[in-house]
Design a protein around this motif. Structure first.
Motif, PDB file in Angstrom:
ATOM      1  N   UNK A 317       0.827  -1.210   0.000  1.00  0.00           N
ATOM      2  CA  UNK A 317       0.000   0.000   0.000  1.00  0.00           C
ATOM      3  C   UNK A 317       0.864   1.263   0.000  1.00  0.00           C
ATOM      4  N   UNK A 318       1.994   1.209   0.708  1.00  0.00           N
ATOM      5  CA  UNK A 318       2.940   2.334   0.675  1.00  0.00           C
ATOM      6  C   UNK A 318       3.443   2.557  -0.746  1.00  0.00           C
ATOM      7  N   UNK A 319       3.784   1.477  -1.433  1.00  0.00           N
ATOM      8  CA  UNK A 319       4.297   1.600  -2.805  1.00  0.00           C
ATOM      9  C   UNK A 319       3.228   2.125  -3.750  1.00  0.00           C
ATOM     10  N   UNK A 320       1.975   1.749  -3.526  1.00  0.00           N
ATOM     11  CA  UNK A 320       0.878   2.275  -4.344  1.00  0.00           C
ATOM     12  C   UNK A 320       0.724   3.780  -4.143  1.00  0.00           C
ATOM     13  N   UNK A 327       9.215   1.348  -7.288  1.00  0.00           N
ATOM     14  CA  UNK A 327       9.344   0.020  -6.694  1.00  0.00           C
ATOM     15  C   UNK A 327       8.075  -0.812  -6.882  1.00  0.00           C
ATOM     16  N   UNK A 328       7.333  -0.540  -7.950  1.00  0.00           N
ATOM     17  CA  UNK A 328       6.087  -1.283  -8.165  1.00  0.00           C
ATOM     18  C   UNK A 328       6.320  -2.791  -8.246  1.00  0.00           C
ATOM     19  N   UNK A 329       7.496  -3.199  -8.717  1.00  0.00           N
ATOM     20  CA  UNK A 329       7.786  -4.632  -8.831  1.00  0.00           C
ATOM     21  C   UNK A 329       7.881  -5.310  -7.476  1.00  0.00           C
ATOM     22  N   UNK A 330       7.932  -4.524  -6.394  1.00  0.00           N
ATOM     23  CA  UNK A 330       7.998  -5.097  -5.054  1.00  0.00           C
ATOM     24  C   UNK A 330       6.616  -5.222  -4.406  1.00  0.00           C
ATOM     25  N   UNK A 331       5.559  -4.974  -5.178  1.00  0.00           N
ATOM     26  CA  UNK A 331       4.206  -5.241  -4.677  1.00  0.00           C
ATOM     27  C   UNK A 331       3.987  -6.742  -4.856  1.00  0.00           C
ATOM     28  N   UNK A 332       4.575  -7.502  -3.987  1.00  0.00           N
ATOM     29  CA  UNK A 332       4.801  -8.935  -4.205  1.00  0.00           C
ATOM     30  C   UNK A 332       3.516  -9.752  -4.338  1.00  0.00           C
TER      31      UNK A 332
END
Length: 653
Positions: A317-320, A327-332
């Motif tokens: 949610x932080x990355x969103x 770092x969208x690729x880390x929305x695992x």
């Protein structure tokens, strides 16, 4: 005009010519004393027993001074006894009392030896400075004993009478303990903690309490400190992170006994939701047994998995909210194909999941918390925000801490200064502004401090945005506190630790900083003299048993994370380093063990490696403190001249 206003303000403190002259003379005398001893420690990771032994023993330096002073008067056992008394006076006195050796004769000899040693360790400090370190109740008594001339017969009788009186009024143990604590205090003039006080070890809160009692200390935040700070401020993803790491090391004491964090809602939730899940991938790593709370490892594994899933959701949610992190690729969780039970990597490659049970994950909206997960994290967040001790420690970390510090030509920071392969500084773009090198360090330092002044309203988007940066400092690819391209927590749990996808690639800094030319580049960035400066760094354990060394770049780079944390000691082969910087040399103390004293013999002594001797003894005037004293003398001299010329009138004496 402004100078005159300042001198008038100064005259309120020094209201006569005599007081002004007296202060000038004192400051000039202090400036030619030897500089005090600075100690640098890093990566304490909650190992309070090891840390307190290092601090009390001045990294074994006290034992060396005892050898120098008493080598012709004492046996090795006797010198070890005196050392152990100083390190742990309460335990030692208990042992001596039980053995029947606590006699009047023993007390007289012990007080005499402690005073003799105290004279040695205080010899390079002003009398005023030493007096200020003595507890007020015993200030006059100890000051008197310190400055008695034992050669004079009358003075010998006077000293003996002082000790006899101490014995008669049953104050022996209290005086001995006070002298031991005073030796501990004076032996470490200035203490630098180069990051990572928290996580892994059992009681970081005890370390924090000890640090708060120290007279002169600074802290350079590590990534394991910043997550506790962010959690204490209300970053829910970091609350989950802190709890996850504690559970991963089976460490309930630091949370429940140390800070009063209520884990019962998480326990109830995990036992219910994961009751039929063995959670094998989440079994805790038991380094230390809990002293106060005990939960079986199977229940701990369920709690560990439950909070991990909550953490992955909140971090996503932080990355969103912050696409500029790139770092969208880390929305695992969004990278899982739940039909095929595979994880789809950034390059499109598919990896089978080692754990396929996701009872709280909505396949259509994987990063959304369930109502019960929301209740759990809100309960934990409330505990963190309302822990009085945690909030007190948070304030201390802000008051004494920073991302980096420059002191006495040394540059201190925990992690790295992010670099590219060619040695140029990596750039972070935030809100359209570029930051790199020193400006990057300053940016994170300033942003972290903003939280102390922004309103604590739950709906404050501005505060939420700043709090999100605490998460980035923990594991962002251009965070100077982290220094890797990603944190592979998710991969380690669900894909496997030994696969290439789980590898965490270190920033080029860690390779380049071993070369003198790149360290000189860092000095240039911070306006430091490459000929006299050092970088003092922690974060990456030095694997001595594999041939790694803590010093590189022609003696300009020191990495002092030697493995105080028990979790690292099998990899490093030692138990940590302390860097000492006194008036004669720089030296590394290599530690091996910190066993709690069980007898009066066997004083702890590390290996000491002198790494750089100075051509001349360094004095206070050669330090940053000396520059401040010089400036103060100039101001007082101007005040003295103003008094002489009648520009400022003396006040009532």
């Amino acid at each position: 005009m402004d100078d005159l206003k300042y001198l008038k303000l100064l005259s309120k403190e020094f209201n006569t010519i005599e007081k002004t002259i007296s202060e000038i003379v004192k400051l000039k005398a202090i400036s030619v004393l030897p500089k005090g001893t600075e100690y640098f420690l890093s990566d304490l990771h909650g190992e309070y027993t090891s840390f307190t032994r290092i601090l009390r023993s001045a990294s074994g330096n006290t034992r060396q001074k005892i050898s120098q002073e008493f080598k012709y008067e004492m046996t090795e056992d006797q010198m070890n006894e005196l050392s152990n008394l100083i390190y742990e006076p309460s335990n030692f006195l208990t042992l001596v009392t039980k053995s029947g050796d606590f006699t009047d004769s023993w007390v007289r000899k012990t007080i005499f030896n402690l005073i003799k040693l105290l004279k040695v360790v205080t010899s390079k400090y002003s009398r005023r400075k030493v007096r200020n370190k003595i507890p007020e109740a015993y200030r006059d008594l100890i000051d008197e004993m310190l400055h008695i001339d034992y050669i004079e017969i009358n003075k010998q009788d006077y000293f003996d009478t002082l000790i006899d009186t101490i014995i008669e009024i049953n104050a022996s143990k209290e005086i001995i303990t006070t002298l031991c604590h005073l030796i501990q205090n004076v032996s470490v003039d200035c203490l630098h903690i180069v990051g990572d006080i928290f996580d892994r070890g059992p009681r970081p809160d005890i370390i924090m309490d000890v640090l708060m009692d120290h007279h002169d200390i600074d802290i350079q935040w590590g990534n394991h400190d910043i997550i506790w700070m962010g959690a204490a401020l209300g970053n829910r993803a970091l609350v989950a992170n802190v709890v996850r790491i504690a559970l991963g090391y089976n460490n309930f004491d630091s949370l429940e006994d140390g800070y009063g964090i209520n884990l019962r809602p998480l326990y109830s939730f995990a036992i219910d939701v994961y009751k039929d899940d063995p959670c094998e991938r989440f079994m805790p790593r038991i380094v230390d047994e809990n002293k106060y709370y005990s939960v079986n490892k199977y229940a701990t594994a369920k709690m560990h998995k439950a909070i991990s899933i909550i953490q992955f959701k909140l971090a996503s949610q932080i990355l969103k909210r912050n696409p500029q992190y790139n770092m969208d690729h880390r929305i695992t969780l969004e990278n899982i194909d739940f039909e095929k039970n595979v994880y789809i990597a950034e390059d499109g490659k598919e990896y089978p999941l080692l754990d396929t049970n996701f009872p709280t994950v909505d396949k259509k909206d994987p990063i959304k918390l369930t109502d019960r997960e929301h209740e759990v994290i809100e309960s934990l967040n409330t505990s963190f925000r309302h822990s009085e001790k945690m909030q007190t420690h948070l304030k201390f970390l802000f008051d004494k801490g920073s991302v980096y510090k420059v002191t006495n030509s040394n540059l201190l920071f925990h992690g790295c200064i992010p670099m590219n392969e060619d040695g140029s500084f990596k750039t972070l773009v935030y809100d359209g502004v570029e930051y790199s090198g020193k400006s990057l360090m300053d940016f994170f330092d300033e942003k972290a401090r903003e939280t102390a002044y922004l309103p604590r309203s739950i709906n404050s988007k501005e505060r939420e945005k700043v709090l999100d940066l605490f998460w980035y400092m923990w594991c962002g690819p251009i965070s100077p506190l982290f220094g890797k391209h990603k944190m592979s927590t998710f991969e380690n749990f669900f894909i496997g630790r030994d696969l290439p996808i789980s590898k965490e690639v270190s920033d080029p800094y860690f390779k380049l900083s071993k070369k003198e030319e790149f360290v000189d580049k860092i000095f240039q960035e911070f306006n430091l003299n490459p000929k006299t400066s050092h970088v003092i760094n922690g974060h990456i354990p030095v694997k001595l048993k594999d041939g790694q060394q803590p010093i590189s770049a022609n003696g300009k780079m020191y990495v002092i994370d030697g493995g105080i944390s028990k979790a690292y000691q099998p990899k490093t082969g030692i138990a940590g380093y302390t860097l000492m910087f006194n008036s004669h040399y720089l030296a590394l103390a290599e530690h091996s063990n910190y066993e709690v004293m069980e007898s009066v013999h066997g004083a702890y002594t590390p290996k000491l490696h002198i790494t750089e001797r100075f051509p001349e003894r360094l004095l206070v005037k050669d330090t940053d403190e000396g520059k401040e004293i010089e400036e103060r003398i100039k101001e007082l001299t101007s005040l003295f001249e103003a008094y002489k010329q009648g520009i400022i009138k003396e006040r009532a004496k």
